[in-house]
Enzyme design. Structure first.
Site, short mmCIF file in Angstrom:
data_model
loop_
_atom_site.label_atom_id
_atom_site.label_comp_id
_atom_site.label_asym_id
_atom_site.label_seq_id
_atom_site.Cartn_x
_atom_site.Cartn_y
_atom_site.Cartn_z
N ASN A 11 28.38 -15.23 16.56
CA ASN A 11 28.42 -15.73 17.94
C ASN A 11 29.28 -14.79 18.81
O ASN A 11 30.50 -14.70 18.61
CB ASN A 11 28.98 -17.16 17.91
N ASP A 71 33.82 -23.30 12.15
CA ASP A 71 32.74 -24.13 12.64
C ASP A 71 33.32 -24.91 13.81
O ASP A 71 34.48 -25.33 13.78
CB ASP A 71 32.23 -25.08 11.55
N PHE A 151 30.61 -19.60 27.09
CA PHE A 151 29.32 -19.65 26.40
C PHE A 151 29.01 -21.11 26.07
O PHE A 151 29.81 -22.01 26.33
CB PHE A 151 29.33 -18.78 25.13
N GLY A 152 27.86 -21.33 25.46
CA GLY A 152 27.49 -22.65 24.95
C GLY A 152 27.57 -23.75 25.99
O GLY A 152 27.01 -23.65 27.09
N ASP A 154 30.11 -24.68 27.74
CA ASP A 154 31.21 -24.52 28.70
C ASP A 154 30.86 -24.98 30.13
O ASP A 154 31.70 -25.59 30.79
CB ASP A 154 31.71 -23.07 28.73
N LYS A 174 40.87 -20.04 29.37
CA LYS A 174 40.16 -20.84 28.35
C LYS A 174 40.92 -20.78 27.02
O LYS A 174 41.15 -21.80 26.38
CB LYS A 174 38.72 -20.33 28.17
P1 ITT Z 1 28.56 -18.82 13.76
O1 ITT Z 1 28.13 -19.92 12.80
O2 ITT Z 1 27.93 -17.50 13.42
O3 ITT Z 1 30.03 -18.73 13.93
P2 ITT Z 1 27.37 -20.56 15.77
O4 ITT Z 1 27.14 -20.42 17.25
O5 ITT Z 1 26.19 -20.97 14.94
O6 ITT Z 1 27.97 -19.17 15.24
P3 ITT Z 1 28.68 -23.02 15.09
O7 ITT Z 1 27.73 -23.33 14.01
O8 ITT Z 1 30.14 -23.24 14.87
O9 ITT Z 1 28.58 -21.50 15.55
O10 ITT Z 1 28.19 -23.82 16.37
C1 ITT Z 1 29.06 -24.12 17.36
C2 ITT Z 1 28.28 -24.44 18.62
O11 ITT Z 1 29.08 -25.36 19.38
C3 ITT Z 1 28.10 -23.20 19.47
O12 ITT Z 1 26.90 -22.54 19.20
C4 ITT Z 1 28.17 -23.78 20.87
O13 ITT Z 1 26.91 -24.30 21.23
C5 ITT Z 1 29.15 -24.95 20.71
N1 ITT Z 1 30.52 -24.48 20.99
C6 ITT Z 1 31.54 -24.23 20.11
N2 ITT Z 1 32.62 -23.78 20.75
C7 ITT Z 1 32.30 -23.71 22.03
C8 ITT Z 1 32.99 -23.29 23.18
O14 ITT Z 1 34.21 -22.79 23.13
N3 ITT Z 1 32.36 -23.38 24.35
C9 ITT Z 1 31.11 -23.86 24.45
N4 ITT Z 1 30.37 -24.24 23.41
C10 ITT Z 1 30.96 -24.18 22.21
#
Ligand code: ITT
Length: 202
Positions: A11, A71, A151-152, A154, A174
């Site tokens: 990520n 995670d 990202f995600g 946020d 952040k």
């Molecule tokens: P890795 O497993 O490769 O680390 P991933 O994106 O699949 O990457 P996760 O399984 O931990 O990671 O999923 C976490 C999800 O939760 C991430 O994809 C975002 O959608 C959300 N998320 C986690 N932290 C966040 C943040 O700081 N801001 C916004 N969304 C977040």
């Protein structure tokens, strides 16, 4: 020579945040891409801790490097903690995942839009010892996405104390209050101890 610390994540948003959070450590931070690693870890755990452990073990076994994996996810109170460990799998894109949450919270007032971001770091150490560090951040789910940073989820994670969503904060802001920043600040002394005992081969 500075030793490497592998950030066991694909990520890019997480990589950006850890690069700043861990910048003062006497390690060269490397990514799976930097190391030519091509592994997909199946997140089959039932908790964030189990999934963080799966990732840390898989990446350190492959790289033979001290590894930080995590995670994380969003827990929405009105949705009984969803999406939680399914945060990354809640839709095919950030837009789709955000729309799904907003749709399910349609008509729900501010006071019932409480949410929590959670982060569980797993850190592989020499002798196969693994340390776990956790952080969380409380907020509210906004009525519409705001801001372009981060990202995600946020853009819909609103912080009343900042009067802004996480996507409206700078990276430094952040990191100062996020779930990831809080977990990382617990991990830093453990990583420093790694250096002081000078036993870095896994
Ligand atoms: P890795 O497993 O490769 O680390 P991933 O994106 O699949 O990457 P996760 O399984 O931990 O990671 O999923 C976490 C999800 O939760 C991430 O994809 C975002 O959608 C959300 N998320 C986690 N932290 C966040 C943040 O700081 N801001 C916004 N969304 C977040």
């Amino acid at each position: 020579m500075r030793t490497k610390l592998l950030l066991g994540t694909l990520n890019q948003g997480k990589i950006r945040e850890y690069s700043l959070l861990l910048a003062d450590l006497p390690f060269v931070l490397v990514t799976p891409q930097d190391e030519g690693l091509d592994i997909q870890v199946e997140e089959k755990g039932k908790t964030m801790e189990e999934n963080a452990l799966l990732k840390a073990r898989a990446y350190s076994a492959e790289s033979h490097l001290p590894t930080l994996a995590e995670d994380s996810g969003l827990e929405v109170e009105a949705l009984h903690g969803e999406p939680g460990i399914f945060s990354a799998r809640y839709g095919n894109s950030d837009e789709e995942r955000i729309s799904r949450i907003l749709h399910r919270l349609k008509g729900i007032p501010w006071e019932e839009r409480k949410a929590c971001f959670r982060c569980v770091i797993a850190l592989t150490l020499p002798s196969r010892k693994i340390e776990i560090c956790q952080g969380e951040c409380q907020g509210l789910i906004a009525f519409s996405p705001q801001g372009n940073d981060g990202f995600g989820y946020d853009p819909i994670f609103y912080l009343p104390e900042m009067g802004a969503t996480m996507a409206e904060l700078t990276l430094e802001e952040k990191n100062a209050l996020s779930h990831r920043g809080r977990a990382a600040r617990k991990a830093i002394p453990i990583i420093r101890h790694l250096v002081s005992i000078n036993t870095l081969a896994i």
